[in-house]
Design an enzyme around this catalytic site. Structure first.
Site, short mmCIF file in Angstrom:
data_model
loop_
_atom_site.label_atom_id
_atom_site.label_comp_id
_atom_site.label_asym_id
_atom_site.label_seq_id
_atom_site.Cartn_x
_atom_site.Cartn_y
_atom_site.Cartn_z
N GLY A 10 -9.95 52.07 56.32
CA GLY A 10 -8.96 52.82 55.51
C GLY A 10 -8.83 52.20 54.14
N SER A 139 2.81 51.17 63.34
CA SER A 139 3.86 51.96 62.68
C SER A 139 5.20 51.62 63.32
CB SER A 139 3.59 53.45 62.85
OG SER A 139 4.72 54.20 62.45
N TYR A 152 1.17 61.04 67.18
CA TYR A 152 1.04 59.89 66.26
C TYR A 152 1.71 58.65 66.85
CZ TYR A 152 1.59 57.11 61.97
OH TYR A 152 1.57 56.11 61.03
N LYS A 156 0.07 55.01 67.94
CA LYS A 156 0.48 53.73 67.35
C LYS A 156 1.07 52.79 68.40
CE LYS A 156 -0.75 54.49 63.07
NZ LYS A 156 -1.77 53.66 62.40
#
Ligand SMILES: NC(=O)c1ccc[n+]([C@@H]2O[C@H](COP(=O)([O-])OP(=O)(O)OC[C@H]3O[C@@H](n4cnc5c(N)ncnc54)[C@H](O)[C@@H]3O)[C@@H](O)[C@H]2O)c1
Length: 248
Positions: A10, A139, A152, A156
């Site tokens: 990333g 996260s 999501y 995480k």
């Protein structure tokens, strides 16, 4: 370790980019991995033009065989990998009843399986070196939960569990494994969510943070750089909150 080779996923944007810059500035050779080839090459060129060691590798972390080829190329070009930071990630906002199997699988494939794949490919070099640093970017939503983000948040949460399991398993090899679970960080991802109305404005959320602002990618990079240093050898298996006091 004098010669360190870091893989940062990333690395074309946001936190991954800031982390790649920070590690390269500290003297590491940095392999920048990302799906976004143009921004990736721009980021790597910016570093090499400043005399730093960096190389771009365009790849989808969800594609196992492509990631295997990239790690082989990193070893050939830069050397054995002793630092891994996994920041590649995608987010999504869907009520649970609207999450299609395809969407669920893509989020898990990128955020969780992509992290696992990179770890599995980096660890042999770290074991051989008797030294390694792994930092996953998870996260804070895995700590707090978040509506419309079941896919999501689950991905995480998986990253947090993976981090803790590996910390215990790899500690005897001189490898530390920690996770930074960011809260709100002002990156293209956050600005996109703001633009399409999935979150209130970044500035508005920033005012609710105890220190009075949203995080910036450099806040995360500074903590990450410390976790990758020799001075952090006694920190492993931890969630290191870098969130302005949002979660304590
Ligand atoms: N920004 C926030 O507020 C926030 C909060 C909590 C967690 N995070 C997490 O932090 C990490 C970094 O996010 P960011 O805010 O810097 O986002 P960003 O969108 O600015 O950067 C993410 C990068 O990952 C790359 N990427 C996406 N899918 C990929 C894939 N399949 N293979 C390779 N590269 C891929 C993108 O191209 C992009 O360059 C993500 O994992 C994100 O989930 C962000």
């Amino acid at each position: 370790m004098s010669e360190r080779v870091a893989v940062v996923t990333g690395a074309a944007s946001g936190m991954g980019l800031a982390i790649a810059r920070e590690l390269a500035a500290g003297g590491d050779a940095v392999a920048l991995l990302d799906l976004n080839g143009d921004r990736l090459r721009e980021a790597a060129t910016d570093l090499t033009q400043r005399g730093l060691r960096a190389a771009p590798f365009e790849v989808d972390v969800a594609e196992r065989s492509a990631v295997e080829r990239v790690f082989a190329a990193v070893r050939d070009e830069l050397g054995p990998v002793t630092i891994l930071v996994t920041s590649a990630g995608i987010e999504a906002f869907d009520p649970v009843l609207d999450i299609t199997p395809e969407k669920w699988e893509r989020i898990i494939a990128v955020n969780l399986t992509g992290t696992f794949t990179c770890v599995q490919l980096a660890v042999p070099d770290m074991i051989a070196a008797g030294w390694g640093r792994i930092v996953t970017i998870s996260s804070s939503s895995a700590q707090s939960g978040a509506p419309n983000m079941a896919h999501y948040v689950a991905s995480k949460g998986g990253v947090v569990g993976l981090t803790k399991a590996l910390a215990r398993e790899l500690a005897g090899h001189g490898i530390t494994v920690n996770t930074i679970p960011p809260s709100l960080v002002d990156t293209p991802m956050a600005r996109h969510a703001e633009k399409i109305g999935n979150i209130p404005s970044v500035d508005q959320i920033g005012k609710m943070v105890p220190v009075g602002r949203a995080g910036c990618p450099e806040d995360i990079a500074a903590a990450c750089s410390f976790l990758c240093s020799d001075r952090a050898s006694y920190i492993t298996g931890q969630l290191i909150g870098v969130n302005g006091g949002m979660y304590i």
